[in-house]
Design a protein around this motif. Sequence first.
Motif, PDB file in Angstrom:
ATOM      1  N   LEU A 117      -5.594   2.317   7.064  1.00  0.00           N
ATOM      2  CA  LEU A 117      -4.695   1.793   6.028  1.00  0.00           C
ATOM      3  C   LEU A 117      -5.189   0.431   5.543  1.00  0.00           C
ATOM      4  CD1 LEU A 117      -1.182   2.621   7.548  1.00  0.00           C
ATOM      5  CD2 LEU A 117      -2.344   3.823   5.678  1.00  0.00           C
ATOM      6  N   THR A 118      -4.943   0.174   4.282  1.00  0.00           N
ATOM      7  CA  THR A 118      -5.233  -1.138   3.715  1.00  0.00           C
ATOM      8  C   THR A 118      -3.945  -1.726   3.163  1.00  0.00           C
ATOM      9  OG1 THR A 118      -7.473  -0.475   3.105  1.00  0.00           O
ATOM     10  CG2 THR A 118      -6.549  -2.396   1.960  1.00  0.00           C
ATOM     11  N   GLY A 119      -3.641  -2.941   3.561  1.00  0.00           N
ATOM     12  CA  GLY A 119      -2.396  -3.555   3.114  1.00  0.00           C
ATOM     13  C   GLY A 119      -2.618  -4.937   2.540  1.00  0.00           C
ATOM     14  N   LEU A 120      -1.685  -5.330   1.705  1.00  0.00           N
ATOM     15  CA  LEU A 120      -1.660  -6.706   1.208  1.00  0.00           C
ATOM     16  C   LEU A 120      -0.429  -7.381   1.807  1.00  0.00           C
ATOM     17  CD1 LEU A 120      -2.470  -8.997  -0.833  1.00  0.00           C
ATOM     18  CD2 LEU A 120      -0.912  -7.868  -2.447  1.00  0.00           C
ATOM     19  N   LEU A 121      -0.640  -8.466   2.550  1.00  0.00           N
ATOM     20  CA  LEU A 121       0.481  -9.198   3.140  1.00  0.00           C
ATOM     21  C   LEU A 121       0.598 -10.528   2.421  1.00  0.00           C
ATOM     22  CD1 LEU A 121      -0.171  -8.552   6.963  1.00  0.00           C
ATOM     23  CD2 LEU A 121       0.752  -7.008   5.241  1.00  0.00           C
ATOM     24  N   ALA A 122       1.781 -10.833   1.907  1.00  0.00           N
ATOM     25  CA  ALA A 122       1.905 -12.035   1.081  1.00  0.00           C
ATOM     26  C   ALA A 122       3.110 -12.877   1.478  1.00  0.00           C
ATOM     27  CB  ALA A 122       2.032 -11.633  -0.391  1.00  0.00           C
ATOM     28  N   ASN A 156      -9.175   0.982  12.407  1.00  0.00           N
ATOM     29  CA  ASN A 156      -9.728   0.881  11.060  1.00  0.00           C
ATOM     30  C   ASN A 156      -8.696   0.469  10.005  1.00  0.00           C
ATOM     31  OD1 ASN A 156     -12.017   0.971   9.495  1.00  0.00           O
ATOM     32  ND2 ASN A 156     -11.685   3.108   8.870  1.00  0.00           N
ATOM     33  N   ASN A 157      -7.864  -0.499  10.367  1.00  0.00           N
ATOM     34  CA  ASN A 157      -6.912  -1.035   9.390  1.00  0.00           C
ATOM     35  C   ASN A 157      -7.400  -2.363   8.830  1.00  0.00           C
ATOM     36  OD1 ASN A 157      -4.928   1.026   9.458  1.00  0.00           O
ATOM     37  ND2 ASN A 157      -4.256   0.270  11.464  1.00  0.00           N
ATOM     38  N   THR A 158      -7.083  -2.595   7.566  1.00  0.00           N
ATOM     39  CA  THR A 158      -7.508  -3.815   6.873  1.00  0.00           C
ATOM     40  C   THR A 158      -6.298  -4.477   6.218  1.00  0.00           C
ATOM     41  OG1 THR A 158      -9.591  -2.738   6.327  1.00  0.00           O
ATOM     42  CG2 THR A 158      -9.018  -4.732   5.067  1.00  0.00           C
ATOM     43  N   LEU A 166      -8.350  -5.827  14.067  1.00  0.00           N
ATOM     44  CA  LEU A 166      -7.810  -5.781  12.706  1.00  0.00           C
ATOM     45  C   LEU A 166      -8.787  -6.491  11.761  1.00  0.00           C
ATOM     46  CD1 LEU A 166      -5.264  -4.980  11.012  1.00  0.00           C
ATOM     47  CD2 LEU A 166      -4.465  -7.328  11.393  1.00  0.00           C
ATOM     48  N   ARG A 167      -9.081  -5.885  10.627  1.00  0.00           N
ATOM     49  CA  ARG A 167      -9.942  -6.522   9.636  1.00  0.00           C
ATOM     50  C   ARG A 167      -9.056  -7.373   8.723  1.00  0.00           C
ATOM     51  NH1 ARG A 167     -12.614  -3.598   5.111  1.00  0.00           N
ATOM     52  NH2 ARG A 167     -14.123  -5.061   4.205  1.00  0.00           N
ATOM     53  N   ILE A 168      -9.334  -8.660   8.655  1.00  0.00           N
ATOM     54  CA  ILE A 168      -8.498  -9.599   7.895  1.00  0.00           C
ATOM     55  C   ILE A 168      -9.321 -10.248   6.793  1.00  0.00           C
ATOM     56  CG2 ILE A 168      -7.079 -11.688   8.000  1.00  0.00           C
ATOM     57  CD1 ILE A 168      -6.621 -11.110  10.972  1.00  0.00           C
ATOM     58  N   ILE A 169      -8.789 -10.172   5.580  1.00  0.00           N
ATOM     59  CA  ILE A 169      -9.479 -10.804   4.451  1.00  0.00           C
ATOM     60  C   ILE A 169      -8.492 -11.719   3.743  1.00  0.00           C
ATOM     61  CG2 ILE A 169     -10.639 -10.390   2.248  1.00  0.00           C
ATOM     62  CD1 ILE A 169     -11.215  -7.491   3.473  1.00  0.00           C
ATOM     63  N   GLU A 170      -8.813 -13.003   3.686  1.00  0.00           N
ATOM     64  CA  GLU A 170      -7.903 -13.954   3.050  1.00  0.00           C
ATOM     65  C   GLU A 170      -8.251 -14.107   1.585  1.00  0.00           C
ATOM     66  OE1 GLU A 170      -8.420 -16.916   6.528  1.00  0.00           O
ATOM     67  OE2 GLU A 170      -6.334 -17.131   5.900  1.00  0.00           O
ATOM     68  N   ILE A 171      -7.241 -14.028   0.726  1.00  0.00           N
ATOM     69  CA  ILE A 171      -7.474 -14.236  -0.700  1.00  0.00           C
ATOM     70  C   ILE A 171      -6.526 -15.325  -1.190  1.00  0.00           C
ATOM     71  CG2 ILE A 171      -8.306 -11.877  -1.089  1.00  0.00           C
ATOM     72  CD1 ILE A 171      -5.579 -11.133  -2.196  1.00  0.00           C
TER      73      ILE A 171
END
Lengths: 330, 330, 330
Positions: free
Chosen positions: C174-179, C200-202, C226-231
């Motif tokens: 799964l790919t999620g956006l957390l805000a 394999n979650n991002t 967990l794969r974490i990408i900060e935007i």
Amino acid sequence: MSQVAVYPHTEPAMINGSFKGKDIVSLDQFTAEDLQVVFALTHKMKQIALNNEASRLLEGFVISLLFFEPSSRTFGSFASAIKRLGGQTIELQNPETTSSVYKGESFEDTIRVFEAYSDALVLRHKVAGSAMLAADAASFVPVVNAGDGNNEHPTQTVLDLYTLYERFGRLDNLTGLLAGDVLNSRTLHSLMRGLSLFKNNTVYLLAPRQLQLAKDDFLSLSARGLRIIEITSEREIPRDCNFWYWTRVQKERLASLQEYQEVMKSSFVVTPELLDAYASKDMILMDPLPRVNSVDPAVDKDERAVYLRSQIRNGLYTRMALLTLILGRA
Amino acid sequence: MSQVAVYPHTEPAMINGSFKGKDIVSLDQFTAEDLQVVFALTHKMKQIALNNEASRLLEGFVISLLFFEPSSRTFGSFASAIKRLGGQTIELQNPETTSSVYKGESFEDTIRVFEAYSDALVLRHKVAGSAMLAADAASFVPVVNAGDGNNEHPTQTVLDLYTLYERFGRLDNLTGLLAGDVLNSRTLHSLMRGLSLFKNNTVYLLAPRQLQLAKDDFLSLSARGLRIIEITSEREIPRDCNFWYWTRVQKERLASLQEYQEVMKSSFVVTPELLDAYASKDMILMDPLPRVNSVDPAVDKDERAVYLRSQIRNGLYTRMALLTLILGRA
Amino acid sequence: MSQVAVYPHTEPAMINGSFKGKDIVSLDQFTAEDLQVVFALTHKMKQIALNNEASRLLEGFVISLLFFEPSSRTFGSFASAIKRLGGQTIELQNPETTSSVYKGESFEDTIRVFEAYSDALVLRHKVAGSAMLAADAASFVPVVNAGDGNNEHPTQTVLDLYTLYERFGRLDNLTGLLAGDVLNSRTLHSLMRGLSLFKNNTVYLLAPRQLQLAKDDFLSLSARGLRIIEITSEREIPRDCNFWYWTRVQKERLASLQEYQEVMKSSFVVTPELLDAYASKDMILMDPLPRVNSVDPAVDKDERAVYLRSQIRNGLYTRMALLTLILGRA
């Protein structure tokens, strides 16, 4: 609540073997035989609760819990008692802030309104005499006093007596140590009245000088047949007590913080050391809770400490029994 | 609650014989025939309550009681109604202090959250129009208005009409005396609208000069077919009234304590003497309670005084009936 | 509550397939397999609730809801969960004002008293660690943490994970956006820990500069897989997110109103336009509520917005499942 100002002069009816429809306002309504009836049913109630039986004894009944004064413990005990038997509740906590009381309705009107919705009323109120007033106002359903100020809290005493009865198999020939606020404690006074219904009981009273039993109370309790011995030091505690019953010094009863601090200097706290020194192996240690400067938490592990064990659980079971009896389902 | 600011423009749907799933927001949703359906079921509900039947009519249903404004009487009546039928409740009293409302959540969001947990919502709120707003926000479950400020309290009027119907066997050809705050009383206005659904009813209005019916209301109620006669003295009360309906002067409606005291000088209180002088033998005396300077407690003993008898009990029975109808279990 | 000062050092027991009698204090007690057990039962619970089945799964059980901190939503969800299964409750809202707590009783004593009346305790408290403290104090009945300050709110995360699982049929890939408040939000942190139990979650994290993830948390969550990408800008939101999870900026966490206003200038709000521009057709939009400056009400109509639909309802169903499991009735 300014509406409850006059102490009513009516006396609640003696139970004398006939529970159905009776108000439970005062411990003095019970004979020794009445208490035995309650205890026999309490034993059955304990099994229902411990087995999580889906009891329907009180199904179809709605009971109002009118707590004009906060008391989470008594509230929870009654709520659980009713619901474990399939009954339902109407719950008002602090109705003075959530109710028409604030619109100026009289206490009696409030009682009569909730009588119309309910099959019994359980009342907690800070004003002494309010339970009898409610019982007079409610003509059709029984009223249970869950504590009316410094006057009475009869179900507390029934649970205390049951705790002794369950442990010792009798309520006569007992010796107890009662400590703490012997002057004011409603709980201790009621317990002494309860013990005086049975034969050959002795209580030792241990209290700070300022909180000893009033002469009048000493005389009236003695006249009922209770043997009372006042002591002033822990060293006078006899080794053969069946039970110790400890109570906290109630800060709110004393004139000032200074007086409270003065009293506390000479007040008595149960510690493991005190138990080791003066308690017998098969006694029980009771406290009506909350215990604030009355029993040291280090004592909790001791098997003789029943205040957070059987004493609190017996409150649930005895209330289950009493409600079933007055609602005619026993 | 600042979130409830806009009076909604939606009108609640007429019932017209179809109760299931309907919101109960206003008395004006009911036809005379709808009321007869409620009354027929109310009679059955009375038997369930009086016999403490273990009813399961509402078993499996959970109903939220959202009391944003304190009202112990209405709260207790709804709670008892639901529980006597085997239903369950989620109870929030004063949710503004115990809820996410204080975190800034909108009223509509709160309603939609409780909709997700419940099969119906019962709402009490001080803001007029909030019940319709809640009904709009809740798309899936019915909303019952348990009083929204000075706007509506439809179940109060249904119980009042049922009390008359039960006593006289009809809702037409009745003559009533309505007294007290005729200008403002939500209860009196709704009762008049209810009476106007039926034929040939007459009301005498007795109020202090400052609290007489507004001209607009006089005209609109008259246009609906209600005969209205305004009187200014107790001596004008006709002897043949079927009922007297008394209301208190609401201090909170008047501009100042001084104005209240002024009004009270010329307000009317029911006393045994007034009943003796002007009331017929078979009339009934009603009051929506609380009665504060409206009915003298000395009147309570009179059999004609039903405010703490059938009138309050009928609130329970009619709510049992209404909830059963809108939940589709009738 | 000053009595709850020490963060306890005990760790709650792992569930590892054995729910009966377990406390639910932290999400970290659950394995991926444990969650699958909860989800399977949740599906059955949903049918019970939607069909208004007269379930007796929890009949005979009394559960205390001890809400020392107000939370109407969580309170209502637990109350409904218990009552839809035939269980009963003892309800204390704000017991600090309605209880013996105010008489100075310790937190542990209060817990042990209610343990004696109940078959499980559900605790809400503002102090971090209080749930574990309660679980330690209650020796006989399970304790469920319904939120202990900024520490844990495990049933919230279970419902969030179930909402994803129900929609996508899986919790991996799964790919999620957390805000929102990525720095402080208890909910977001727990959700990330939950997602890291699966493969394999991002997650993409979008937050104002002042509210970005702490380095330590980034490292520990990454170490769990967990794969974490900060935007930092909405324009970086990838189009293929399976879900967006929005949270409000919590005013009470920031040092001053000025700082709050500063943060809000650069905070992110979901609008219909943002969804149109960056969200896929089959994603879901989640929010733990209350949503205050997090999701524009104009978005509510969008079918992808589940926060007031399945997300809130799943809280009810997962709590029904969890309570049934720990009470041994599954």
